[in-house]
Design a protein around this motif. Structure first.
Motif, mmCIF file in Angstrom:
data_model
loop_
_atom_site.group_PDB
_atom_site.id
_atom_site.type_symbol
_atom_site.label_atom_id
_atom_site.label_comp_id
_atom_site.label_asym_id
_atom_site.label_seq_id
_atom_site.Cartn_x
_atom_site.Cartn_y
_atom_site.Cartn_z
ATOM 1 N N ARG A 1 -10.995 -3.367 -4.749
ATOM 2 C CA ARG A 1 -12.095 -4.411 -4.503
ATOM 3 C C ARG A 1 -13.550 -3.742 -4.863
ATOM 4 N N ARG A 2 -14.071 -4.456 -5.174
ATOM 5 C CA ARG A 2 -15.792 -3.966 -5.520
ATOM 6 C C ARG A 2 -16.352 -4.107 -4.124
ATOM 7 N N PRO A 3 -17.609 -3.135 -4.091
ATOM 8 C CA PRO A 3 -18.424 -3.437 -2.848
ATOM 9 C C PRO A 3 -18.739 -4.689 -2.368
ATOM 10 N N ASP A 4 -18.775 -5.811 -3.243
ATOM 11 C CA ASP A 4 -19.091 -7.168 -2.913
ATOM 12 C C ASP A 4 -17.991 -7.854 -2.549
ATOM 13 N N GLY A 5 -16.709 -7.315 -2.724
ATOM 14 C CA GLY A 5 -15.557 -8.015 -2.023
ATOM 15 C C GLY A 5 -14.506 -8.630 -3.039
ATOM 16 N N LYS A 6 -14.977 -8.518 -4.193
ATOM 17 C CA LYS A 6 -14.382 -9.103 -5.418
ATOM 18 C C LYS A 6 -13.178 -8.141 -5.784
ATOM 19 N N VAL A 7 -12.105 -8.850 -6.238
ATOM 20 C CA VAL A 7 -10.841 -8.196 -6.434
ATOM 21 C C VAL A 7 -10.673 -7.901 -7.828
ATOM 22 N N VAL A 8 -10.132 -6.782 -8.082
ATOM 23 C CA VAL A 8 -10.028 -6.177 -9.605
ATOM 24 C C VAL A 8 -8.682 -5.721 -9.907
ATOM 25 N N PHE A 9 -7.828 -6.562 -10.512
ATOM 26 C CA PHE A 9 -6.553 -6.137 -11.067
ATOM 27 C C PHE A 9 -6.474 -5.276 -12.187
ATOM 28 N N ILE A 10 -6.068 -4.231 -12.226
ATOM 29 C CA ILE A 10 -6.055 -3.074 -13.135
ATOM 30 C C ILE A 10 -4.725 -2.736 -13.702
ATOM 31 N N ASP A 11 -4.467 -3.088 -14.888
ATOM 32 C CA ASP A 11 -3.033 -2.706 -15.520
ATOM 33 C C ASP A 11 -3.117 -1.221 -15.741
ATOM 34 N N GLY A 12 -1.932 -0.467 -15.164
ATOM 35 C CA GLY A 12 -1.880 0.965 -15.527
ATOM 36 C C GLY A 12 -2.118 1.834 -14.020
ATOM 37 N N ALA A 13 -2.832 1.096 -13.335
ATOM 38 C CA ALA A 13 -3.379 2.030 -11.866
ATOM 39 C C ALA A 13 -2.339 1.870 -10.794
ATOM 40 N N LEU A 14 -2.344 3.008 -10.127
ATOM 41 C CA LEU A 14 -1.268 2.986 -8.959
ATOM 42 C C LEU A 14 -2.237 3.102 -7.530
ATOM 43 N N PRO A 15 -1.549 2.596 -6.577
ATOM 44 C CA PRO A 15 -2.266 2.685 -5.290
ATOM 45 C C PRO A 15 -2.576 4.106 -4.820
ATOM 46 N N GLY A 16 -3.869 4.313 -4.396
ATOM 47 C CA GLY A 16 -4.144 5.717 -3.878
ATOM 48 C C GLY A 16 -5.117 6.436 -4.887
ATOM 49 N N VAL B 1 0.924 -1.248 -0.104
ATOM 50 C CA VAL B 1 -0.061 -0.189 -0.012
ATOM 51 C C VAL B 1 0.957 1.225 -0.042
ATOM 52 N N LEU B 2 0.836 2.241 -0.941
ATOM 53 C CA LEU B 2 1.672 3.168 -1.130
ATOM 54 C C LEU B 2 0.839 4.516 -0.919
ATOM 55 N N GLY B 3 -0.539 4.472 -1.037
ATOM 56 C CA GLY B 3 -1.186 5.737 -1.062
ATOM 57 C C GLY B 3 -1.448 5.961 0.484
ATOM 58 N N LYS B 4 -1.369 7.552 0.892
ATOM 59 C CA LYS B 4 -1.728 7.984 2.012
ATOM 60 C C LYS B 4 -2.947 8.670 2.235
ATOM 61 N N SER B 5 -3.884 8.192 3.180
ATOM 62 C CA SER B 5 -5.111 8.783 3.529
ATOM 63 C C SER B 5 -4.825 10.279 4.296
ATOM 64 N N PRO B 6 -5.656 11.244 3.968
ATOM 65 C CA PRO B 6 -5.494 12.521 4.842
ATOM 66 C C PRO B 6 -5.920 12.152 6.225
#
Length: 497
Positions: A52-67, A5-10
């Motif tokens: 993750r979708r609201p139902d918990g299903k994991v989605v792997f996304i090419d090109g997207a970054l944490p946060g 996890v690289l994203g930071k929550s304010p």
């Protein structure tokens, strides 16, 4: 799947439903996300963002970054996960950078050689460090006592070894030379490659013109690059014999661009110089006064800058003394063995390839003869199938105070299993194999430095060493041998408990 996890929550003292970024209100909670939006939580080793979708299903996304908040196009669905490609970024990660190569991206025809150019270089190293730690714990139940500082080097121009595909495209009337397109068998239309040394990148277009002008343009599927300290070698794979005219074109190109051509009509053992004589293909390890000649098809490290630091750190961690015996397992052409021989009293290099053992012997004699002052280099080499190692064979090699282990991606399972088998027999463990007669006086090394190119097999072997062979994992860390790629090189140190 290893995540980071690289994203930071304010930090917030009161609950809010949105934050304002670039004058646009963005939702904070997943429940408030517009339909189709995804919040990327982490990154896997293939540089795919994980949401993750609201139902918990994991989605792997090419090109997207944490946060990031993104929209993505799903192209594969399974019961528990989906694979998707980024289509829009609604909030960008602070770690996102502009890729340094025009061939990188998600567009049609993009090169598949790199996976992380859109991620800040220091964050790439952090991802790989977490992958190593996660593999060690989840696969081997091993937690290093100390995390070593990552070994890093130049992020560009580092790739001195490369296998470039060659394809004559008759419909376009041109030759393509480069890496494959992402998720494709087609060759990317590359006019430059910033991870190659600049002078090699500048040769991509001249090489295309060279092959296009040859009679054999349809039967030359590959050019393998092997650059040494002062020689740039290229191995041309050709399916049919080359004409006299084609051979002359290669000679002329070699003279014009300082390229040493080698020809490969069949398997790697058929590789031979186009023109005998000339300078020697080699690299140096200056910290130890060692020069390593090699053939362009021999295994050598892709990144010579990192290799020098890697060897120096490995030997510092090994800490071999002048009265000690060391075994270098999977020694190759002696990349670690000869430097160890400058410090230890005796070193034995063991390798599965007869050809590499012969090359290691040659390198040993060459360095003995050319070193000023002369180096004693008390080293020897033997060829043995290390994937068939047993406790009895292990004991036959005799006691060594320290080991250096540098296996291929498959790891060193048979070797560490043999160590574990002897230890289990000695402590009278249930289901232990009988102790071989020649192993009764054999002692395990007090320290093992394990250099790995696959964190999963390292974790498996580390689990055996720690839980069944009586060792502690005292330290581990990553070696960023391949910046911008998903490849994780690492090093771990084990000591007898």
């Amino acid at each position: 799947m290893a995540n980071i996890v690289l994203g930071k929550s304010p930090a917030r003292s009161l609950p809010v439903t949105s934050v304002v970024e670039n004058d646009v209100a963005l939702p904070v909670s997943d429940e408030a996300l517009p339909e189709g939006w995804l919040r990327v939580e982490s990154l896997d080793i293939e540089a795919q963002g994980i949401a993750r979708r609201p139902d918990g299903k994991v989605v792997f996304i090419d090109g997207a970054l944490p946060g990031e908040l993104v929209s993505a196009n799903v192209h594969r669905k399974k019961n528990n996960w989906e694979a998707a490609t980024l289509t829009q970024i609604h909030r960008e990660s602070s770690q996102r950078v502009r890729p340094g190569c025009p061939n990188f991206g998600l567009h049609a025809g993009a090169c598949g050689g790199c996976k992380m150019q859109h991620l800040d270089a220091s964050a790439q190293v952090a991802v790989k460090q977490r992958v190593l730690e996660d593999n060690l714990w989840h696969l081997g139940k091993v937690k290093p006592e100390l995390i070593l500082r990552p070994i890093e080097g130049p992020a560009w121009g580092y790739r001195y070894r490369a296998r470039l595909s060659v394809r004559y495209v008759e419909k376009k009337g041109q030759v393509l030379i480069g890496f494959h397109e992402r998720k494709s068998r087609y060759v990317a239309d590359m006019r430059q490659c910033p991870v190659l040394p600049p002078y090699v990148s500048a040769l991509l277009l001249p090489l295309r013109d060279l092959i296009y002008g040859m009679d054999a343009r349809q039967t030359c599927p590959q050019i393998e690059l092997a650059a040494g300290d002062s020689v740039t070698a290229m191995v041309l794979r050709h399916l049919d014999p080359l004409s006299a005219g084609d051979l002359q074109k290669l000679r002329d190109f070699g003279k014009q661009h300082a390229v040493q051509w080698w020809l490969q009509p069949k398997g790697p053992d058929t590789v031979q110089l186009l023109e005998e004589g000339g300078p020697e293909l080699s690299y140096t390890l200056p910290d130890f006064g060692i020069t390593m000649p090699f053939k362009p098809t021999d295994f050598t490290q892709v990144n010579p800058h990192i290799n020098r630091v890697l060897v120096t750190r490995a030997l510092r961690l090994l800490d071999a003394q002048s009265h000690e015996r060391v075994i270098d397992w999977f020694c190759g052409l002696g990349n670690f063995t000869l430097p160890i021989a400058t410090q230890a009293g005796e070193v034995l290099g063991i390798e599965g390839s007869e050809a590499l053992v012969a090359r290691a012997h040659q390198n040993l004699e060459r360095n003995r003869a050319s070193s000023v002052p002369a180096l004693a280099l008390n080293a020897s080499f033997v060829a043995r199938n290390l994937f068939d190692m047993t406790a009895e064979l292990l004991a036959a090699d005799g006691y060594a105070d320290r080991w250096l282990v540098d296996p291929p991606r498959e790891g060193a399972f048979a070797l560490v299993k043999a160590v574990a088998a002897i230890h289990q027999a000695r402590i009278g463990a249930e289901d232990a194999e009988p102790l071989p007669e020649n192993a009764r006086d054999w002692q395990p090394p007090k320290r093992i430095v394990y250099v790995s190119c696959n964190p999963a097999t390292l974790a498996r072997d580390a689990g055996l060493l720690v839980h069944q062979a009586g060792y502690r994992c005292v330290s581990a860390g990553v070696v960023n041998m391949f910046p911008h790629t998903a490849h994780v090189e690492s090093m771990a140190v084990f000591e007898l408990a």
